[in-house]
Scaffold this active site. Structure first.
Site, PDB file in Angstrom:
ATOM      1  CG  ASP A   1     -12.836   1.994  -8.150  1.00  0.00           C
ATOM      2  OD1 ASP A   1     -13.831   1.284  -8.377  1.00  0.00           O
ATOM      3  OD2 ASP A   1     -12.882   3.046  -7.487  1.00  0.00           O
TER       4      ASP A   1
ATOM      5  NE  ARG B   1     -15.044   4.591   1.320  1.00  0.00           N
ATOM      6  CZ  ARG B   1     -15.246   4.249   0.054  1.00  0.00           C
ATOM      7  NH1 ARG B   1     -16.390   4.527  -0.522  1.00  0.00           N
ATOM      8  NH2 ARG B   1     -14.319   3.659  -0.643  1.00  0.00           N
TER       9      ARG B   1
ATOM     10  CE1 TYR C   1     -24.539   4.971   3.620  1.00  0.00           C
ATOM     11  CE2 TYR C   1     -25.362   5.903   1.576  1.00  0.00           C
ATOM     12  CZ  TYR C   1     -24.320   5.399   2.333  1.00  0.00           C
ATOM     13  OH  TYR C   1     -23.050   5.334   1.784  1.00  0.00           O
TER      14      TYR C   1
ATOM     15  CD  GLU D   1      -2.482   1.836   0.445  1.00  0.00           C
ATOM     16  OE1 GLU D   1      -3.219   1.085  -0.206  1.00  0.00           O
ATOM     17  OE2 GLU D   1      -2.388   3.061   0.206  1.00  0.00           O
TER      18      GLU D   1
HETATM   19  C1  LIG Z   1     -19.315   9.219  -3.711  1.00  0.00           C
HETATM   20  C2  LIG Z   1     -19.044   7.746  -3.763  1.00  0.00           C
HETATM   21  C3  LIG Z   1     -19.910   6.879  -3.138  1.00  0.00           C
HETATM   22  C4  LIG Z   1     -19.699   5.498  -3.227  1.00  0.00           C
HETATM   23  N1  LIG Z   1     -20.602   4.654  -2.646  1.00  0.00           N
HETATM   24  C5  LIG Z   1     -20.440   3.324  -2.781  1.00  0.00           C
HETATM   25  C6  LIG Z   1     -21.381   2.408  -2.195  1.00  0.00           C
HETATM   26  O1  LIG Z   1     -22.337   2.834  -1.520  1.00  0.00           O
HETATM   27  N2  LIG Z   1     -21.185   1.068  -2.363  1.00  0.00           N
HETATM   28  C7  LIG Z   1     -20.116   0.573  -3.083  1.00  0.00           C
HETATM   29  O2  LIG Z   1     -19.998  -0.659  -3.217  1.00  0.00           O
HETATM   30  N3  LIG Z   1     -19.221   1.414  -3.657  1.00  0.00           N
HETATM   31  C8  LIG Z   1     -19.345   2.764  -3.515  1.00  0.00           C
HETATM   32  N4  LIG Z   1     -18.426   3.607  -4.065  1.00  0.00           N
HETATM   33  C9  LIG Z   1     -17.302   3.052  -4.853  1.00  0.00           C
HETATM   34  C10 LIG Z   1     -16.152   2.584  -3.986  1.00  0.00           C
HETATM   35  O3  LIG Z   1     -15.756   3.595  -3.108  1.00  0.00           O
HETATM   36  C11 LIG Z   1     -14.976   2.192  -4.853  1.00  0.00           C
HETATM   37  O4  LIG Z   1     -15.402   1.517  -6.013  1.00  0.00           O
HETATM   38  C12 LIG Z   1     -14.040   1.257  -4.079  1.00  0.00           C
HETATM   39  O5  LIG Z   1     -13.496   1.949  -2.995  1.00  0.00           O
HETATM   40  C13 LIG Z   1     -12.942   0.709  -4.998  1.00  0.00           C
HETATM   41  O6  LIG Z   1     -12.049  -0.058  -4.236  1.00  0.00           O
HETATM   42  P1  LIG Z   1     -10.599  -0.390  -4.790  1.00  0.00           P
HETATM   43  O7  LIG Z   1      -9.944  -1.175  -3.709  1.00  0.00           O
HETATM   44  O8  LIG Z   1     -10.687  -0.946  -6.149  1.00  0.00           O
HETATM   45  O9  LIG Z   1      -9.880   1.031  -4.970  1.00  0.00           O
HETATM   46  P2  LIG Z   1      -9.497   2.112  -3.883  1.00  0.00           P
HETATM   47  O10 LIG Z   1     -10.465   2.135  -2.767  1.00  0.00           O
HETATM   48  O11 LIG Z   1      -9.257   3.381  -4.620  1.00  0.00           O
HETATM   49  O12 LIG Z   1      -8.121   1.584  -3.278  1.00  0.00           O
HETATM   50  C14 LIG Z   1      -6.919   1.679  -3.992  1.00  0.00           C
HETATM   51  C15 LIG Z   1      -5.773   1.592  -2.994  1.00  0.00           C
HETATM   52  O13 LIG Z   1      -4.554   1.533  -3.723  1.00  0.00           O
HETATM   53  C16 LIG Z   1      -3.644   2.440  -3.160  1.00  0.00           C
HETATM   54  N5  LIG Z   1      -2.743   2.851  -4.243  1.00  0.00           N
HETATM   55  C17 LIG Z   1      -3.018   3.696  -5.265  1.00  0.00           C
HETATM   56  N6  LIG Z   1      -1.965   3.799  -6.077  1.00  0.00           N
HETATM   57  C18 LIG Z   1      -0.996   3.003  -5.554  1.00  0.00           C
HETATM   58  C19 LIG Z   1       0.329   2.699  -5.957  1.00  0.00           C
HETATM   59  N7  LIG Z   1       0.871   3.263  -7.044  1.00  0.00           N
HETATM   60  N8  LIG Z   1       1.051   1.851  -5.205  1.00  0.00           N
HETATM   61  C20 LIG Z   1       0.517   1.270  -4.086  1.00  0.00           C
HETATM   62  N9  LIG Z   1      -0.739   1.548  -3.657  1.00  0.00           N
HETATM   63  C21 LIG Z   1      -1.481   2.392  -4.391  1.00  0.00           C
HETATM   64  C22 LIG Z   1      -4.477   3.567  -2.601  1.00  0.00           C
HETATM   65  O14 LIG Z   1      -3.791   4.293  -1.602  1.00  0.00           O
HETATM   66  C23 LIG Z   1      -5.687   2.806  -2.078  1.00  0.00           C
HETATM   67  O15 LIG Z   1      -5.480   2.369  -0.746  1.00  0.00           O
HETATM   68  C24 LIG Z   1     -18.580   4.995  -3.952  1.00  0.00           C
HETATM   69  C25 LIG Z   1     -17.692   5.879  -4.548  1.00  0.00           C
HETATM   70  C26 LIG Z   1     -17.897   7.247  -4.459  1.00  0.00           C
HETATM   71  C27 LIG Z   1     -16.930   8.172  -5.111  1.00  0.00           C
END
Ligand SMILES: Cc1cc2nc3c(=O)[nH]c(=O)nc-3n(C[C@H](O)[C@H](O)[C@H](O)COP(=O)(O)OP(=O)(O)OC[C@H]3O[C@@H](n4cnc5c(N)ncnc54)[C@H](O)[C@@H]3O)c2cc1C
Length: 406
Positions: A291, A108, A213, A34
């Site tokens: 994502d 979260r 909510y 991370e």
């Molecule tokens: C307004 C809003 C509301 C939302 N509501 C919901 C909901 O109600 N329900 C739901 O299911 N989803 C919801 N989402 C979507 C959800 O927040 C994201 O889709 C989810 O957090 C994606 O998870 P992830 O682990 O793929 O990416 P992220 O949460 O972005 O995690 C990526 C991680 O990688 C790390 N990282 C980045 N680059 C590097 C690098 N180069 N080297 C090492 N580490 C790195 C970051 O620090 C981070 O910890 C919402 C999003 C938004 C914007």
């Protein structure tokens, strides 16, 4: 290229930790990297829909999420100005029966720690900003800004919407600013109050919508207030806004919302970005998840849910094909890409229907909601039956697993 003994995960967001837990439960060694100095999920709520809760059940974290979460009565669509209900889909009394899992609201950081707290400290590495990957026939290597490297049989980019791993595999491509920005805030209200119903409420107005909510077991209200803007807005938790700016962006909206907004202390502005579905997520021994693979608008509340499902399916695929990495990654993509692509595109479509600008368009939409409430109650409102029915456990049913995550 064959056996998968070790997996390296880049990114410790919800997707990264969900994958790590799922791999450990399948008996596959994993190391997680991370960029931040510690795990740091942000101060906001999240909706965990039944499809994601099924995975949480499967990895043994169900009691914990129930203990910390809030179960809403229904998903309710309301008119932005009058508060009149356009649709109501019961949740609390029916989700378990319909989908074998409830619908849960949770903070979260609490959701993240459900997964992260089960991970052995020695597999989590902080301050590791990945700058790229390289691979050959026998292994893949993640390269970090501090000059260190990690080599494994498989590297997974779970590094979010601005994924470095994705850019390295498929070339740089900026995510698309969707023209939506949202204000995000959590308001402590001390318990369920009469001006915020204990539901997942979608207030639909012209060129914007607001979702409210309860989180923190019902002691606080999470607000996501979306409006359309021509101005480019950064996607960042450091982009502070103010109560005044938030109130000014929603003039004339229902008094209950104004009352809630007027209690906001800390509020952030957040630009909303997405990308088109990709034709593949994998190159050789490196693949993507969450994502980084399929960023989407949050209008179906599915981004984290998809990342959690991805993690469970990828771990199951690796366990099913431990001696054949290409087969594992092909099975993972075949299961996940069609579903996540559909969710990405449907989430975009919600942005249009929730924000219809003219009273006539809104009347037609609301009439359609009322008709469907009569003739097809489960598909009314946000039409998410197909999203909630999915069960990642079916994919993993035959994969070998360990008894505990350790
Ligand atoms: C307004 C809003 C509301 C939302 N509501 C919901 C909901 O109600 N329900 C739901 O299911 N989803 C919801 N989402 C979507 C959800 O927040 C994201 O889709 C989810 O957090 C994606 O998870 P992830 O682990 O793929 O990416 P992220 O949460 O972005 O995690 C990526 C991680 O990688 C790390 N990282 C980045 N680059 C590097 C690098 N180069 N080297 C090492 N580490 C790195 C970051 O620090 C981070 O910890 C919402 C999003 C938004 C914007």
């Amino acid at each position: 290229m064959g056996t998968v003994k070790t997996v390296g995960i880049v990114g410790g967001g919800i997707g990264g930790v969900a994958l790590a837990v799922s791999l450990l439960q399948r008996g596959i060694a994993v190391q997680l990297f991370e960029r931040a100095d510690k795990f740091g999920e942000v101060g906001a709520g999240i909706q965990m829909t039944p499809n994601a809760v099924k995975v949480i059940k499967a990895v043994g974290l169900y009691d914990q999420i129930i203990a910390r979460g809030f179960l809403p009565n229904a998903v309710v669509g309301r008119n932005w100005k009058t508060g009149k209900e356009n649709f109501r889909i019961p949740l609390k009394d029916s989700c378990e029966t319909l989908y074998d899992a409830p619908y849960i609201h949770i903070h979260r950081a609490e959701l993240h720690s459900l997964f992260a707290d089960t991970l052995p400290a020695e597999i989590c590495h902080f301050g590791k900003a990945c700058t790229g990957v390289r691979q050959d026939a026998d292994s893949a290597t993640a390269i970090f800004a501090d000059g260190t490297e990690f080599t494994a049989d498989l590297i997974v980019g779970a590094d979010g919407v601005r994924s470095i791993v994705r850019a390295d595999l498929f070339g740089p491509q900026e995510p698309r600013f969707t023209g939506h920005m949202c204000y995000r805030a959590v308001v402590p209200v001390g318990g369920v109050v009469d001006y915020v119903s204990p539901d997942s409420v979608f207030w639909m107005g012209p060129n914007g919508h607001v979702v409210t909510y309860y989180v923190n077991g019902g002691k606080a209200v999470n607000i996501v207030a979306v409006s359309e803007t021509a101005e480019w807005v950064e996607e960042s938790w450091n982009s502070r806004s103010s109560r005044e700016e938030m109130l000014a962006s929603f003039p004339g909206w229902h008094p209950n919302l104004q009352k809630l907004f007027s209690q906001v202390d800390e509020v952030y502005r957040w630009g909303l970005f997405d990308r088109d579905p990709m034709p593949t997520w994998t190159k050789g021994r490196v693949t993507l998840l969450g994502d980084s693979a399929h960023p989407m608008l949050p209008f179906l509340s599915q981004g984290a849910a998809m990342a959690i499902e991805d993690g469970y399916v990828l771990a199951s695929a690796v366990a099913l094909h431990t001696n054949d990495l290409p087969a594992a990654l092909a099975a993972y993509e075949a299961e996940r890409r069609p579903r996540t692509s559909r969710v990405q595109l449907e989430a975009r479509e919600r942005g249009r229907t929730y924000h219809l600008p003219t009273p006539w368009q809104q009347f037609k939409r609301d009439f359609d909601y009322r008709m469907r409430a009569i003739f097809s109650p489960r598909t009314t409102g946000i039409k998410t039956d197909w999203v909630y029915e999915y069960d990642a456990r079916r994919f993993g049913a035959h994969a070998p697993r360990m008894e505990t995550a350790s």
